[in-house]
Design a protein around this motif. Structure first.
Motif, PDB file in Angstrom:
ATOM      1  N   TYR A 288       0.854  -1.184   0.000  1.00  0.00           N
ATOM      2  CA  TYR A 288       0.000   0.000   0.000  1.00  0.00           C
ATOM      3  C   TYR A 288       0.894   1.239   0.000  1.00  0.00           C
ATOM      4  CZ  TYR A 288      -4.056  -2.899   0.771  1.00  0.00           C
ATOM      5  OH  TYR A 288      -5.049  -3.821   0.606  1.00  0.00           O
TER       6      TYR A 288
ATOM      7  N   HIS B 244       1.779   5.265   0.126  1.00  0.00           N
ATOM      8  CA  HIS B 244       1.329   6.538   0.708  1.00  0.00           C
ATOM      9  C   HIS B 244       2.427   7.573   0.496  1.00  0.00           C
ATOM     10  CE1 HIS B 244      -0.618   9.362   3.375  1.00  0.00           C
ATOM     11  NE2 HIS B 244       0.520   9.513   4.031  1.00  0.00           N
TER      12      HIS B 244
ATOM     13  N   MET C  83      -8.585  -1.685   7.780  1.00  0.00           N
ATOM     14  CA  MET C  83      -8.136  -0.785   6.714  1.00  0.00           C
ATOM     15  C   MET C  83      -8.126  -1.449   5.333  1.00  0.00           C
ATOM     16  SD  MET C  83      -7.333   2.335   6.436  1.00  0.00           S
ATOM     17  CE  MET C  83      -6.374   3.287   7.585  1.00  0.00           C
ATOM     18  N   ILE C  84      -7.723  -2.724   5.260  1.00  0.00           N
ATOM     19  CA  ILE C  84      -7.623  -3.382   3.954  1.00  0.00           C
ATOM     20  C   ILE C  84      -9.000  -3.457   3.297  1.00  0.00           C
ATOM     21  CG2 ILE C  84      -7.157  -5.609   2.842  1.00  0.00           C
ATOM     22  CD1 ILE C  84      -4.757  -5.916   4.551  1.00  0.00           C
TER      23      ILE C  84
ATOM     24  N   LYS D  16     -11.599  -1.586   3.988  1.00  0.00           N
ATOM     25  CA  LYS D  16     -12.081  -0.230   3.722  1.00  0.00           C
ATOM     26  C   LYS D  16     -11.512   0.294   2.411  1.00  0.00           C
ATOM     27  CE  LYS D  16     -12.257   4.281   5.946  1.00  0.00           C
ATOM     28  NZ  LYS D  16     -11.747   5.067   7.070  1.00  0.00           N
ATOM     29  N   LYS D  17     -10.203   0.120   2.232  1.00  0.00           N
ATOM     30  CA  LYS D  17      -9.562   0.573   0.998  1.00  0.00           C
ATOM     31  C   LYS D  17     -10.064  -0.221  -0.195  1.00  0.00           C
ATOM     32  CE  LYS D  17      -5.234   2.408   2.815  1.00  0.00           C
ATOM     33  NZ  LYS D  17      -5.197   3.671   2.055  1.00  0.00           N
TER      34      LYS D  17
ATOM     35  N   TYR E 161     -13.515   1.121  -1.071  1.00  0.00           N
ATOM     36  CA  TYR E 161     -13.394   2.487  -1.596  1.00  0.00           C
ATOM     37  C   TYR E 161     -12.878   2.461  -3.030  1.00  0.00           C
ATOM     38  CZ  TYR E 161     -12.201   7.452  -1.675  1.00  0.00           C
ATOM     39  OH  TYR E 161     -12.122   8.778  -1.988  1.00  0.00           O
ATOM     40  N   SER E 162     -11.854   1.659  -3.299  1.00  0.00           N
ATOM     41  CA  SER E 162     -11.287   1.662  -4.644  1.00  0.00           C
ATOM     42  C   SER E 162     -12.108   0.827  -5.619  1.00  0.00           C
ATOM     43  CB  SER E 162      -9.842   1.171  -4.617  1.00  0.00           C
ATOM     44  OG  SER E 162      -9.771  -0.064  -3.978  1.00  0.00           O
TER      45      SER E 162
END
Ligand code: ZN
Lengths: 178, 157
Positions: free
Chosen positions: A76, A78, A101-102, A104-105, A108-109
């Motif tokens: 990931y 940043h 987080m994984i 969620k991302k 989102y993507s």
């Protein structure tokens, strides 16, 4: 408007709450599934300007499964914006820091890159384990089916189940078991 | 008496009997097909070996086509999550049994050992591990502690 029509109207435009158990599920395949519920793509009244998305509660995001060695291969990126501010975090390190987080991302993507997805993401509620606040859980009226079957560990079968399961091979007569 | 002891020692020796697994010293073992008993009375020691019936005998699937190996004959599409089947091919320390004991064909033996490796990596058989190992898959290091799954089509046979 008749009583039946009125109830149909409420049922059509009401936001439904779904629950999804992410244990042993691939987050990227799950994201494609959850996206439909979050955006309301599964409804016949769907339109991009029609705010008809549902809420999804995802539990056990800490127990998501990735294929083979993807935990150490997926990185990931940043960037802080400053020179030398780039950083690459491997999936297992990110999952150690934040177990939601994984997923969620991934959700989102999986959605199109317009600003509406910021508001759609507000309807996604992620929990690393099974502990969900009671005021969220009381809204839930549907469970989304998991994509992959959850495997059962050998030590979670009882001794009798293991003993009485049909055997494919037997030991040779002079074999010393160990 | 000494002759019997010699006989058992000779049998235990890996070089004299081909086909025997090497056996370190066991004082007691409750599960063995060939049980070695020691009875001590006054000043004589009697060592005897007897063959016990296998626990698997009543649950053994009948091989419908004895020409091929048991896995081929069963016609099952075995996945790495089928731990009740895969645990039949391993020792109590999780090590794959050799082909002379499993009696599988070359292709299935290779496939089964790949599936056993996958099951171990996914932490699905944590009780079949060496005694000094960490039994809980969630206490493994770094990326190894998280759930993972495998694609069986990646096995080359
Ligand atoms: Zn075969």
């Amino acid at each position: 408007m008749s009583a039946l029509k009125r109830v149909q109207q409420w049922a059509t435009f009401a936001r439904i709450w779904h629950v999804y158990d992410a244990a042993w599920q691939n987050p990227f395949h799950s994201a494609k599934l959850l996206k439909k519920y979050l955006m309301g793509l599964h409804k016949p009244i769907y339109h991009p300007l029609n705010d008809c998305g549902d809420h999804v509660i995802v539990i056990n995001t800490g127990d998501i499964a990735l294929p083979e060695d993807e935990w150490k291969k997926r990185a990931y990126f940043h960037h802080t914006g400053y020179p030398g501010g780039a950083s690459w975090t491997v999936a297992w390190e990110l999952h150690d820091k934040d177990p939601t987080m994984i997923l969620k991302k991934a959700v989102y993507s999986s959605m199109d890159g317009n600003l509406q997805r910021r508001y759609t993401m507000e309807r996604l509620h992620l929990f690393p384990d099974g502990k969900v606040p009671a005021d969220l859980m009381k809204n839930v009226s549907n469970q989304i089916q998991q994509i992959r079957p959850v495997p059962k560990r050998l030590d979670h079968y009882s001794e009798q189940e293991r003993k009485e399961f049909p055997k494919l091979i037997d030991y040779p007569k002079d074999y010393i078991l160990r | 008496m000494s002759f019997l002891k010699l006989l058992t020692l000779w049998e235990r020796c890996p070089t004299t009997k081909i086909g025997y697994p090497t056996r370190s010293l066991y004082l007691s073992s409750k599960l063995q097909l060939k049980q070695i008993e020691e009875v001590i009375t006054d000043n004589t020691v009697t060592i005897s070996a007897k063959i016990l019936p296998s626990e698997r005998e009543p649950h053994l699937l009948k091989n419908a086509n004895p020409v091929v190996c048991p896995v081929c004959a069963s016609g099952l599409d075995i996945k790495h999550t089928d731990v009740l089947i895969l645990s039949q091919f391993v020792r109590s320390d999780g090590c794959m049994l050799p082909r002379r004991i499993t009696g599988l064909c070359r292709k299935q033996q290779k496939r089964m050992s790949a599936l056993v490796t996958m099951a171990h990596k996914a932490g699905l058989m944590p009780n079949l591990n060496p005694p000094n190992s960490n039994k809980d898959p969630k206490k493994r290091h770094h990326w190894k502690k998280f759930n993972k799954y495998f694609d069986e089509s990646t096995i080359k046979t």
